[in-house]
Design an enzyme around this catalytic site. Structure first.
Site, short mmCIF file in Angstrom:
data_model
loop_
_atom_site.label_atom_id
_atom_site.label_comp_id
_atom_site.label_asym_id
_atom_site.label_seq_id
_atom_site.Cartn_x
_atom_site.Cartn_y
_atom_site.Cartn_z
N HIS A 77 0.81 -1.20 0.00
CA HIS A 77 0.00 0.00 0.00
C HIS A 77 0.85 1.27 0.00
O HIS A 77 0.41 2.31 -0.48
CB HIS A 77 -0.95 -0.02 1.19
CG HIS A 77 -2.12 -0.93 0.99
ND1 HIS A 77 -3.38 -0.65 1.46
CD2 HIS A 77 -2.22 -2.13 0.37
CE1 HIS A 77 -4.21 -1.63 1.13
NE2 HIS A 77 -3.51 -2.55 0.48
N HIS A 79 -2.21 -12.33 -2.77
CA HIS A 79 -3.28 -13.03 -2.08
C HIS A 79 -2.92 -14.47 -1.73
O HIS A 79 -3.76 -15.22 -1.21
CB HIS A 79 -4.57 -12.98 -2.91
CG HIS A 79 -5.16 -11.61 -2.95
ND1 HIS A 79 -6.33 -11.32 -3.61
CD2 HIS A 79 -4.75 -10.44 -2.40
CE1 HIS A 79 -6.61 -10.03 -3.47
NE2 HIS A 79 -5.66 -9.48 -2.75
#
Length: 751
Positions: free
Chosen positions: A104, A283
């Site tokens: 992020h 993921h």
């Protein structure tokens, strides 16, 4: 207990310091921008300056290079497999959490203007620190404080965050491509970057509903021919890093989600294969958190109560963490082994059918396998308990989109190929805002040159010397190319530079290659480049076209200054090289084509019909991207005008009868009251008429008149318009000219 208002409340009423308060609450007074929302914020050119930096005189490169990187990584990896009581790790391993933090931090990068990215650790400051998508990243950084404290100023937050992401991947069995240090931290919030038009309710941005608003950011609907994300934005929503995991406007539609994914990842410089590698690779680890309703979560760090000491998103449920954690409202993990690098994410995505469900606590849309015998994933904090696997709408999108599906299946069947693809995509994600590889520090810098690094070939032989420079100057003069054309071409070569991601600049002579040679703004450079090539071929000196372009500009400025009665030698630092088409990623470089370049009085023809932004605001943005101060912006523009450097050769802003002379005529006319300005097209272009005779003397655009209409810019213009301003102007113009020519010369300068 006193009822303290949060800092986002707008002051309305009497001054609280005079004894008058509003309901006994501390409030914020209105800013200049509140009073005059349309004003040009020239002060943005001076943010994050030396005055704000406590380490302005600190040699960070030398300090970082002195760190024992092996010891530092060992410290980080030891920390990752521990757990503290105030924020316990999922599965006894902080690695997935730290990957999210690093991702992020880097994922804000956007290719249109090079803003965002991890390079300055802006995740520490508003607005990014308090975006909904960054929920609880404040905990990750606070967990890292003991390591940051140990290494002190020798280790920036920006480097620590990315290196921790690498270490996190490595302890879970993933081979990273490498790590380059050298990121220097920012020291104040970013109030300049445009992140989108949506209004974000900062009293509770952790609420899922805050992700719905897309007003003004998009045109059309997913699947429509006119579906488009506003430039220069990258993310699908202001409070997100990439896309809403529940689909556009949380519609739960995987096909629509795939459209958003492709647009947003492309805006961040990633192709389809890199996009799939990043999503599927990321993921493979960790879980999503959705055990508490969003409307129960407290405000983010920027507006949290003072006693929380910079930590936001207070959670009143249970202990406020562990099995009661809330981030985006989606609960569960993607794989049965969330702390191991494997291919289970892709295997399970295609091995099972997935049905859409609603999280019973948060209401968020997520997906579960229809097969009751599908593998389960461990509860992160409750030993012996298991959960169903989870997918997001944005995961199912990879399965339904035909292009993404093909890539997923290829990666599923070629785990080694997938590993390499994710490793290189991660390296790109976390390094692409750092600029040329020469800026990377440390022993783990990848040896491979990647196209996104804009690599340059090695220099062939020594740089030209003083005698050769003198001979080449005479040869350039002998071509008969005008001062205007020489200056225009040199500036056009250098002006692509962006301080945001350190891309562009004169080194490499990409002005002579596609796509830059074909940009409308560069139409004047073709013939000049041909003449400079002739000089290059006729000379015995080992001079690159890149050096010759810049040298031609120096010749032009010296001639123009002499014509104004000022003798000056313009600095010239040789050593540039010429790159090739093979080393130029033309598709990615096309994003660097200017929409507005006020220095050359250029506005993309379509700009005025599709943009609600004034050209002078984009001109300010261009000055900011080049790292200019307000005085430098004024001096450079005034010089470009009298040198006759408009992209189309027009007379707009050329307030002089002696084009090619480095005079103060631009400022003299701009500040004179002997004339009056008028417009017949609602303020797009203007004419200057003599007050006494009515004769039209000059023409102008908004990118000219802003230097007389804006108070801060006019104040600088008046310095040069004064009777004693000529020599100062030439001196200041030469200084900023040299700065622009040297913006990308990291081979000879620090930073």
């Amino acid at each position: 207990m006193t009822d303290y208002a949060d800092s986002s409340e707008v002051y309305e009423g009497k001054c609280p310091f005079g004894g008058d308060t509003i309901g006994g609450a501390f409030t914020s007074k209105p800013t200049l921008q509140d009073w005059y929302p349309g004003r040009l914020r020239v002060e943005q050119l001076h943010v994050n300056g030396a005055a704000a930096d406590p380490l302005a005189d600190f040699d960070y490169s030398a300090a970082f290079e002195a760190i024992d990187l092996d010891e530092l990584k060992s410290d980080i990896k030891t920390f990752l497999t521990t757990s503290v009581s105030w924020w316990p790790s999922d599965y006894g391993n902080y690695a997935p959490q730290m990957i999210r933090m690093a991702w992020h931090a880097a994922g804000t990068y956007r290719i249109a203007d090079g803003r965002g990215g991890a390079g300055q650790a802006m995740q520490r400051f508003a607005p990014i620190s308090s975006w909904a998508d960054n929920g609880n990243t404040d905990k990750s950084r606070r967990l890292l404080w003991p390591i940051k404290k140990k290494y002190g100023n020798a280790l920036s937050w920006a480097d620590l965050m990315i290196l921790t992401g690498n270490c996190a991947l490595e302890i879970m069995g993933f081979p990273t491509t490498g790590f380059g240090g050298g990121r220097r931290d920012a020291w104040e919030a970013d109030d300049a970057t445009y992140w989108g038009p949506e209004w974000i309710d900062n009293t509770n941005p952790a609420a899922v509903d805050d992700m719905v608003m897309r007003d003004g950011r998009w045109t059309g609907e997913p699947g429509d021919a006119d579906y488009e994300l506003q430039q220069p934005l990258g993310a699908s929503h202001q409070a997100l890093i990439y896309v809403n995991p529940e689909g556009p406007n949380e519609n739960g539609n995987p096909a629509d989600s795939a459209i958003d994914i492709r647009i947003t990842f492309a805006r961040m410089g990633m192709n389809d294969e890199e996009t799939v590698a990043l999503i599927a690779g990321g993921h493979a680890f960790g879980k999503s958190h959705g055990k508490v309703a969003g409307d129960k979560i407290g405000p983010p760090p920027e507006v949290a109560p003072m006693e929380d000491m910079g930590l936001g998103w207070h959670n009143p449920e249970g202990p406020g963490f562990a099995e009661y954690t809330m981030t985006n409202g989606i609960e569960g993990a993607w794989t049965p082994n969330p702390t191991v690098w494997d291919n289970d994410y892709l295997t399970n995505l295609f091995a099972y059918e997935w049905e859409k469900i609603e999280n019973p606590i948060t209401g968020a849309t997520q997906w579960k396998p229809t097969d009751p015998d599908a593998p389960k994933t461990p509860e992160a904090h409750i030993p012996g308990e298991y959960q169903e696997l989870m997918m997001m709408t944005s995961d199912i999108a990879l399965k339904v989109d035909p292009v993404y599906r093909e890539i997923c299946l290829r990666f599923r069947d070629d785990f080694d190929g997938f590993t390499t693809a994710f490793s290189e995509a991660w390296y790109k994600l976390t390094h692409r805002d750092m600029g040329p590889k020469s800026r990377y520090l440390g022993p783990e810098v990848a040896a491979k040159d990647f196209p996104w690094q804009d690599p340059l070939p090695a220099a062939q032989g020594p740089a030209i010397g003083a005698s050769e420079v003198a001979e080449l100057k005479q040869a350039v003069l002998a071509t008969g190319v005008s001062v205007s054309d020489l200056a225009f071409t040199a500036f056009s070569s250098a002006a692509t530079f962006r301080d945001t991601d350190k891309r562009g600049g004169a080194n490499g002579a990409r002005l002579a290659l596609a796509p830059q040679k074909d940009w409308k703004v560069n139409v004047r450079t073709g013939d000049v480049l041909d003449r400079l090539r002739e000089v290059q071929q006729a000379s015995s000196a080992n001079v690159s076209l890149a050096d010759l372009i810049v040298l031609g500009g120096c010749v032009a400025v010296e001639q123009a200054a002499a014509a104004a009665g000022v003798t000056v030698e313009v600095p010239f630092t040789p050593g540039r090289v010429d790159t090739t088409d093979e080393l130029t990623d033309a598709g990615q470089m096309e994003w660097m084509a200017p929409v507005v370049d006020g220095f050359r009085n250029y506005v993309l023809p379509e700009f005025s019909s599709v943009s609600k932004v004034a050209p002078e605001e984009m001109f300010l943005d261009r000055a900011a991207l080049m790292g200019l101060t307000a005085p430098e912006w004024v001096a450079l523009t005034g010089g470009m005008r009298v040198l006759g450097c408009n992209h189309d050769g027009s007379d707009n802003g050329v307030f002089t009868d002696r084009v090619g002379t480095l005079s103060t005529d631009f400022f003299d006319v701009l500040t004179s009251m002997d004339y009056e300005w008028s417009t017949e097209d609602e303020g797009a272009t203007f004419t200057l008429d003599d007050r006494e005779t009515g004769e039209t003397r000059f023409h102008a655009t908004r990118n000219d008149l802003v230097f007389g209409s804006n108070a801060q810019l006019r104040a600088v213009a008046e310095v040069y318009a004064g009777s004693d301003g000529q020599e100062r102007f030439v001196r200041d113009f030469v200084a900023v000219w040299d700065k622009v020519m040297m913006l990308d010369r990291y081979d000879v300068k620090a930073g």
